[in-house]
Design a protein around this motif. Structure first.
Motif, mmCIF file in Angstrom:
data_model
loop_
_atom_site.group_PDB
_atom_site.id
_atom_site.type_symbol
_atom_site.label_atom_id
_atom_site.label_comp_id
_atom_site.label_asym_id
_atom_site.label_seq_id
_atom_site.Cartn_x
_atom_site.Cartn_y
_atom_site.Cartn_z
ATOM 1 N N LEU A 140 0.863 -1.172 0.000
ATOM 2 C CA LEU A 140 0.000 0.000 0.000
ATOM 3 C C LEU A 140 0.899 1.221 0.000
ATOM 4 C CD1 LEU A 140 -1.611 -2.361 1.530
ATOM 5 C CD2 LEU A 140 -3.077 -0.527 2.312
ATOM 6 N N LYS A 141 0.669 2.133 -0.950
ATOM 7 C CA LYS A 141 1.479 3.339 -1.066
ATOM 8 C C LYS A 141 0.563 4.534 -1.228
ATOM 9 C CE LYS A 141 5.432 1.237 -3.407
ATOM 10 N NZ LYS A 141 6.353 1.377 -4.534
ATOM 11 N N GLY A 142 0.915 5.632 -0.560
ATOM 12 C CA GLY A 142 0.136 6.845 -0.738
ATOM 13 C C GLY A 142 0.324 7.839 0.378
ATOM 14 N N ASN A 143 -0.671 8.740 0.513
ATOM 15 C CA ASN A 143 -0.646 9.800 1.499
ATOM 16 C C ASN A 143 -1.980 9.816 2.236
ATOM 17 O OD1 ASN A 143 -0.914 12.331 2.798
ATOM 18 N ND2 ASN A 143 0.570 13.245 1.408
ATOM 19 N N PRO A 144 -2.029 9.361 3.497
ATOM 20 C CA PRO A 144 -3.300 9.329 4.224
ATOM 21 C C PRO A 144 -3.964 10.697 4.351
ATOM 22 C CG PRO A 144 -1.670 8.012 5.366
ATOM 23 C CD PRO A 144 -0.949 8.745 4.269
ATOM 24 N N PHE A 145 -3.173 11.771 4.503
ATOM 25 C CA PHE A 145 -3.754 13.103 4.623
ATOM 26 C C PHE A 145 -4.554 13.482 3.377
ATOM 27 C CE2 PHE A 145 -3.644 17.710 4.069
ATOM 28 C CZ PHE A 145 -4.230 18.113 5.265
ATOM 29 N N ARG A 146 -4.048 13.105 2.217
ATOM 30 C CA ARG A 146 -4.737 13.404 0.951
ATOM 31 C C ARG A 146 -5.715 12.311 0.538
ATOM 32 N NH1 ARG A 146 -1.071 17.008 -2.722
ATOM 33 N NH2 ARG A 146 0.176 17.959 -1.102
ATOM 34 N N ARG A 147 -5.899 11.321 1.410
ATOM 35 C CA ARG A 147 -6.802 10.193 1.172
ATOM 36 C C ARG A 147 -6.444 9.445 -0.117
ATOM 37 N NH1 ARG A 147 -7.571 10.919 5.941
ATOM 38 N NH2 ARG A 147 -9.458 11.802 6.796
ATOM 39 N N SER A 148 -5.159 9.427 -0.433
ATOM 40 C CA SER A 148 -4.729 8.694 -1.626
ATOM 41 C C SER A 148 -3.971 7.451 -1.200
ATOM 42 C CB SER A 148 -3.849 9.572 -2.518
ATOM 43 O OG SER A 148 -2.629 9.843 -1.875
ATOM 44 N N THR B 54 -7.678 4.686 -3.813
ATOM 45 C CA THR B 54 -8.560 5.693 -3.229
ATOM 46 C C THR B 54 -8.120 7.069 -3.725
ATOM 47 O OG1 THR B 54 -7.208 6.086 -1.263
ATOM 48 C CG2 THR B 54 -8.886 4.358 -1.111
ATOM 49 N N SER B 55 -9.060 8.016 -3.704
ATOM 50 C CA SER B 55 -8.747 9.402 -4.062
ATOM 51 C C SER B 55 -9.833 10.309 -3.513
ATOM 52 C CB SER B 55 -8.635 9.559 -5.578
ATOM 53 O OG SER B 55 -9.877 9.260 -6.187
ATOM 54 N N LEU B 56 -9.470 11.570 -3.297
ATOM 55 C CA LEU B 56 -10.451 12.559 -2.874
ATOM 56 C C LEU B 56 -11.453 12.809 -3.991
ATOM 57 C CD1 LEU B 56 -8.302 15.247 -1.033
ATOM 58 C CD2 LEU B 56 -10.063 13.794 -0.042
ATOM 59 N N CYS B 57 -12.640 13.249 -3.625
ATOM 60 C CA CYS B 57 -13.664 13.610 -4.609
ATOM 61 C C CYS B 57 -13.514 15.090 -4.928
ATOM 62 C CB CYS B 57 -15.059 13.329 -4.057
ATOM 63 S SG CYS B 57 -15.320 11.608 -3.683
ATOM 64 N N TYR B 58 -12.995 15.399 -6.098
ATOM 65 C CA TYR B 58 -12.788 16.787 -6.496
ATOM 66 C C TYR B 58 -14.017 17.328 -7.197
ATOM 67 C CZ TYR B 58 -7.909 15.875 -5.506
ATOM 68 O OH TYR B 58 -6.736 15.539 -4.888
ATOM 69 N N LYS B 59 -14.254 18.619 -7.005
ATOM 70 C CA LYS B 59 -15.349 19.295 -7.695
ATOM 71 C C LYS B 59 -14.776 20.468 -8.465
ATOM 72 C CE LYS B 59 -18.909 18.049 -4.411
ATOM 73 N NZ LYS B 59 -19.920 18.516 -3.476
ATOM 74 N N LEU B 60 -15.265 20.673 -9.666
ATOM 75 C CA LEU B 60 -14.806 21.803 -10.461
ATOM 76 C C LEU B 60 -15.133 23.115 -9.756
ATOM 77 C CD1 LEU B 60 -15.895 20.642 -14.014
ATOM 78 C CD2 LEU B 60 -13.614 20.622 -13.029
ATOM 79 N N GLN B 61 -14.301 24.090 -9.939
ATOM 80 C CA GLN B 61 -14.487 25.436 -9.395
ATOM 81 C C GLN B 61 -14.430 25.480 -7.867
ATOM 82 O OE1 GLN B 61 -14.715 28.096 -11.471
ATOM 83 N NE2 GLN B 61 -14.556 26.715 -13.201
#
Length: 183
Positions: free
Chosen positions: A123-131, A144-151
């Motif tokens: 498992l590799k990533g950054n827990p703070f960025r939820r990745s 996993t990844s954060l849910c980004y929204k435009l604007q």
């Protein structure tokens, strides 16, 4: 033409939405997992019983315990159900790298061959960025990844997406993520 309409036969990734309970509320840090249709699939809760170890349990939608993850020393152990007995041990997790910007864990699945302690997953990533990316060999098992929204300039870290790739077990993935996002 004989085509299967069963989702388990499809060769597509499955997405889940994970929500973390905010701090200051009952169940702070607990996770709730929903499928793409918004149906509850899993809950991850901290153990309320007094214990020398920190414990979190993965429950199905009906409230049945699936896997219990116990933190001890610098690693984790995952057990079937709500047990902590050695015979119910599924896997162990150890940190190989931990920094504010990058975390790496190795997971050893315990199976029939108890002598083979080579890591089954990384498992590799950054827990703070939820990745987090879960690898088995050179293949991606889940991400996993954060849910980004435009604007939108500021993104909530309380909601993030989990993608489980075809033919992989979401219960096993969720149990590994419990160790990765442990706080």
């Amino acid at each position: 033409m004989n085509a299967s309409i069963s989702p388990s036969a499809w060769q597509i990734p499955v997405d889940f939405m994970i929500t973390k309970a905010p701090l200051g509320l009952t169940g702070a840090g607990d996770l709730t997992v929903y499928d793409a249709n918004g149906n509850l699939v899993f809950r991850i809760k901290r153990c309320s019983r007094p214990s020398p170890h920190r414990i979190k349990t993965l429950f199905d939608a009906m409230g049945n315990p699936l896997i219990t993850v116990v933190h001890h020393n610098d690693g984790w152990q995952a057990f079937r159900g709500n047990n902590y007995e050695w015979k119910d041990l599924i896997f162990t997790v150890e940190k190989t790298l931990y920094s504010p910007f990058k975390t790496e864990l190795e997971v050893v699945l315990l199976g029939r061959n108890q002598g083979d302690l080579k890591p089954s997953f990384r498992l590799k990533g950054n827990p703070f960025r939820r990745s987090c990316t879960i690898f088995t060999g050179d293949s991606i098992f889940a991400q996993t990844s954060l849910c980004y929204k435009l604007q939108k300039v500021i993104y909530s870290r309380r909601k993030f997406r989990l993608t489980v790739y075809p033919r992989n077990d979401p219960v096993l993935v969720m149990a590994m993520l419990v160790a990765f996002f442990w706080r």
